[in-house]
Design a protein around this motif. Structure first.
Motif, mmCIF file in Angstrom:
data_model
loop_
_atom_site.group_PDB
_atom_site.id
_atom_site.type_symbol
_atom_site.label_atom_id
_atom_site.label_comp_id
_atom_site.label_asym_id
_atom_site.label_seq_id
_atom_site.Cartn_x
_atom_site.Cartn_y
_atom_site.Cartn_z
ATOM 1 N N LEU A 143 0.810 -1.356 -0.070
ATOM 2 C CA LEU A 143 0.103 -0.184 0.042
ATOM 3 C C LEU A 143 0.934 1.250 0.003
ATOM 4 N N MET A 144 0.842 2.087 -0.923
ATOM 5 C CA MET A 144 1.300 3.257 -0.985
ATOM 6 C C MET A 144 0.405 4.605 -0.814
ATOM 7 N N HIS A 145 0.890 5.344 0.133
ATOM 8 C CA HIS A 145 0.074 6.647 0.326
ATOM 9 C C HIS A 145 0.528 7.573 -0.579
ATOM 10 N N GLY A 146 -0.213 8.458 -1.019
ATOM 11 C CA GLY A 146 -0.008 9.661 -1.794
ATOM 12 C C GLY A 146 1.109 9.554 -2.706
ATOM 13 N N ALA A 147 0.800 8.487 -3.706
ATOM 14 C CA ALA A 147 1.746 8.008 -4.697
ATOM 15 C C ALA A 147 1.937 8.613 -6.190
ATOM 16 N N SER A 148 1.170 9.933 -6.113
ATOM 17 C CA SER A 148 1.339 10.515 -7.477
ATOM 18 C C SER A 148 2.457 11.297 -7.762
ATOM 19 N N ASP A 202 -7.045 -10.267 1.589
ATOM 20 C CA ASP A 202 -6.066 -11.097 2.547
ATOM 21 C C ASP A 202 -4.853 -10.113 3.232
ATOM 22 N N GLY A 203 -5.423 -8.962 3.185
ATOM 23 C CA GLY A 203 -4.404 -7.819 3.838
ATOM 24 C C GLY A 203 -3.310 -7.303 2.951
ATOM 25 N N VAL A 204 -2.568 -6.357 3.352
ATOM 26 C CA VAL A 204 -1.564 -5.750 2.859
ATOM 27 C C VAL A 204 -0.141 -6.331 3.528
ATOM 28 N N ASP A 205 0.702 -6.448 2.985
ATOM 29 C CA ASP A 205 2.346 -7.121 3.281
ATOM 30 C C ASP A 205 3.251 -6.023 3.817
ATOM 31 N N ALA A 206 2.974 -4.444 3.449
ATOM 32 C CA ALA A 206 3.945 -3.565 3.448
ATOM 33 C C ALA A 206 3.187 -2.251 3.248
ATOM 34 N N GLU A 217 -1.922 5.939 11.154
ATOM 35 C CA GLU A 217 -2.885 5.198 12.217
ATOM 36 C C GLU A 217 -3.490 4.074 11.384
ATOM 37 N N ASP A 218 -4.161 4.580 10.299
ATOM 38 C CA ASP A 218 -4.669 3.614 9.350
ATOM 39 C C ASP A 218 -3.789 2.438 8.871
ATOM 40 N N SER A 219 -2.764 2.550 8.564
ATOM 41 C CA SER A 219 -1.373 1.756 7.949
ATOM 42 C C SER A 219 -1.436 0.755 9.276
ATOM 43 N N ILE A 220 -1.290 1.185 10.346
ATOM 44 C CA ILE A 220 -1.202 0.292 11.725
ATOM 45 C C ILE A 220 -2.460 -0.689 11.621
ATOM 46 N N THR A 221 -3.654 -0.082 11.362
ATOM 47 C CA THR A 221 -4.881 -0.798 11.459
ATOM 48 C C THR A 221 -4.820 -1.995 10.338
ATOM 49 N N LEU A 222 -4.285 -1.552 9.174
ATOM 50 C CA LEU A 222 -4.317 -2.465 7.986
ATOM 51 C C LEU A 222 -3.054 -3.468 8.404
ATOM 52 N N ARG A 223 -2.211 -3.236 8.835
ATOM 53 C CA ARG A 223 -0.992 -4.166 9.242
ATOM 54 C C ARG A 223 -1.185 -4.893 10.392
ATOM 55 N N GLY A 224 -2.045 -4.658 11.105
ATOM 56 C CA GLY A 224 -2.331 -5.220 12.657
ATOM 57 C C GLY A 224 -0.978 -5.071 13.375
ATOM 58 N N GLY A 225 -0.332 -4.017 13.123
ATOM 59 C CA GLY A 225 1.094 -3.658 13.957
ATOM 60 C C GLY A 225 1.607 -2.497 13.255
ATOM 61 N N THR A 226 2.893 -2.305 13.657
ATOM 62 C CA THR A 226 3.877 -1.336 13.224
ATOM 63 C C THR A 226 4.860 -1.822 12.217
ATOM 64 N N GLU A 227 5.048 -2.963 12.166
ATOM 65 C CA GLU A 227 6.008 -3.994 11.382
ATOM 66 C C GLU A 227 5.859 -3.510 9.769
ATOM 67 N N ARG A 228 6.845 -3.406 9.111
ATOM 68 C CA ARG A 228 6.726 -3.268 7.770
ATOM 69 C C ARG A 228 6.018 -2.047 7.241
ATOM 70 N N ILE A 229 6.042 -0.954 7.929
ATOM 71 C CA ILE A 229 5.588 0.359 7.608
ATOM 72 C C ILE A 229 6.727 1.355 7.785
ATOM 73 N N VAL A 230 6.863 2.188 6.440
ATOM 74 C CA VAL A 230 8.168 3.031 6.441
ATOM 75 C C VAL A 230 7.219 4.477 5.879
ATOM 76 N N THR A 231 7.671 5.421 6.417
ATOM 77 C CA THR A 231 7.319 6.756 5.911
ATOM 78 C C THR A 231 8.363 7.724 5.417
ATOM 79 N N ILE A 232 8.242 8.455 4.702
ATOM 80 C CA ILE A 232 9.440 9.509 4.368
ATOM 81 C C ILE A 232 8.768 10.952 4.626
ATOM 82 N N ALA A 233 7.678 11.098 5.038
ATOM 83 C CA ALA A 233 7.181 12.174 4.984
ATOM 84 C C ALA A 233 6.342 12.764 6.259
ATOM 85 N N ASP A 234 6.047 11.819 7.285
ATOM 86 C CA ASP A 234 5.216 12.094 8.572
ATOM 87 C C ASP A 234 6.482 11.848 9.818
#
Length: 301
Positions: A143-148, A202-206, A217-234
């Motif tokens: 899942l990529m947030h703000g990918a344009s 089936d969920g998102v892997d990263a 916060e939505d990313s944590i919900t979708l991942r079920g935790g904080t693993e494999r989430i990276v931001t360059i902007a927050d």
């Protein structure tokens, strides 16, 4: 030489043209006659003083961290580049100018124009660095947030090249753009969790956050935790236990050369909106507002 500078922290109107001395290359550096300079969101953050705690700014300051142009002088010890070579890379001095110094440059393919060349160094390094941090592999859903924007444009394609599926968010005007890059597009904002779950039962892997607009916060919900989430902007990432990834000092000119060749061959799409150097303030104003499609570039005659 002519350069765009700012003398104090503030808004885009602080940017103005000024005659400054032509920089002289030190050991390991080349001087580049700038043809195009990449414009990045961080340029506006530095100008506004938002990076003052982590990056020293000496006034008058010339913005810009990436460059495409012609080598016109060599520092001591430089052997792999010659005067007259057309190159792209990361500038050691500000690139909103007629000349800039650089240590890390790659050859520019003849079939790649200056504007698209200047769009590659920062965006490609950032996209690949984060995909590597996330460990994106074939068969996974990212899942990529703000990918344009510039980084997202390349990240979608590079993830797809690894065999991953990309679900990418953007505003209504950029939905077709994301689809054209190979992503499954959806809107950001309220209801995101439900929309993503409908697209990926089936969920998102990263998760790769490029927007920095409260999607963690939505990313944590979708991942079920904080693993494999990276931001360059927050900048609030660490408070949530999420990795914030900044620019790497390990810049691979070999990899940049390969990316440039792929772009020249049409295997990697770049989208550019160009402004002349003297309209740098306008370009940064557009960048500060967000919602940029692809890359903003300044051209230098």
């Amino acid at each position: 030489m002519k350069a765009i500078v700012f003398d104090q922290f503030g808004g885009p109107d602080e940017l103005h043209e000024m005659d400054v001395e032509v920089p002289q290359p030190g050991p390991g550096q080349v001087r580049v006659r700038v043809k195009a300079a990449g414009l990045n969101a961080v340029d506006g953050k530095v100008r506004a003083g938002l990076m003052a705690a982590v990056r020293q700014t000496v006034f008058p300051a010339v913005p810009g961290g990436e460059v495409a142009g012609v080598v016109d002088a060599l520092g001591a010890g430089v052997t792999e580049v010659r005067v007259g070579d057309e190159v792209l890379g990361w500038s050691d001095t500000g690139s909103y100018a007629e000349y800039a110094l650089a240590t890390a440059v790659a050859p520019k393919p003849a079939d790649l124009d200056w504007q698209h060349a200047a769009a590659l160094p920062v965006a490609s390094e950032t996209a690949e660095r984060v995909l590597n941090l996330l460990g994106v592999a074939a068969g996974e859903t990212v899942l990529m947030h703000g990918a344009s924007g510039a980084v997202g444009t390349l990240a979608i394609q590079l993830a797809a090249a690894r065999g991953a599926r990309v679900i990418a968010t953007a505003g209504p005007a950029n939905q077709e753009y994301l689809t054209s890059l190979g992503a499954t597009a959806t809107l950001y904002g309220e209801g995101l969790v439900e929309r993503v779950r409908a697209l990926a039962p089936d969920g998102v892997d990263a998760v790769f956050d490029l927007a920095g607009k409260g999607a963690l916060e939505d990313s944590i919900t979708l991942r079920g935790g904080t693993e494999r989430i990276v931001t360059i902007a927050d900048f609030g990432a660490r408070q949530l236990g999420i990795t914030f990834s900044q620019g790497s000092p390990q810049r691979s000119t070999v990899r940049l050369a390969a990316v440039a060749q792929a772009a020249a061959a049409g295997k990697l799409v770049t989208t550019v909106t160009a402004y002349p150097l003297d309209q740098a303030a306008t370009a940064q104003r557009v960048s500060d507002a967000g919602h940029v499609r692809g890359k903003l570039v300044l051209t230098v005659d």
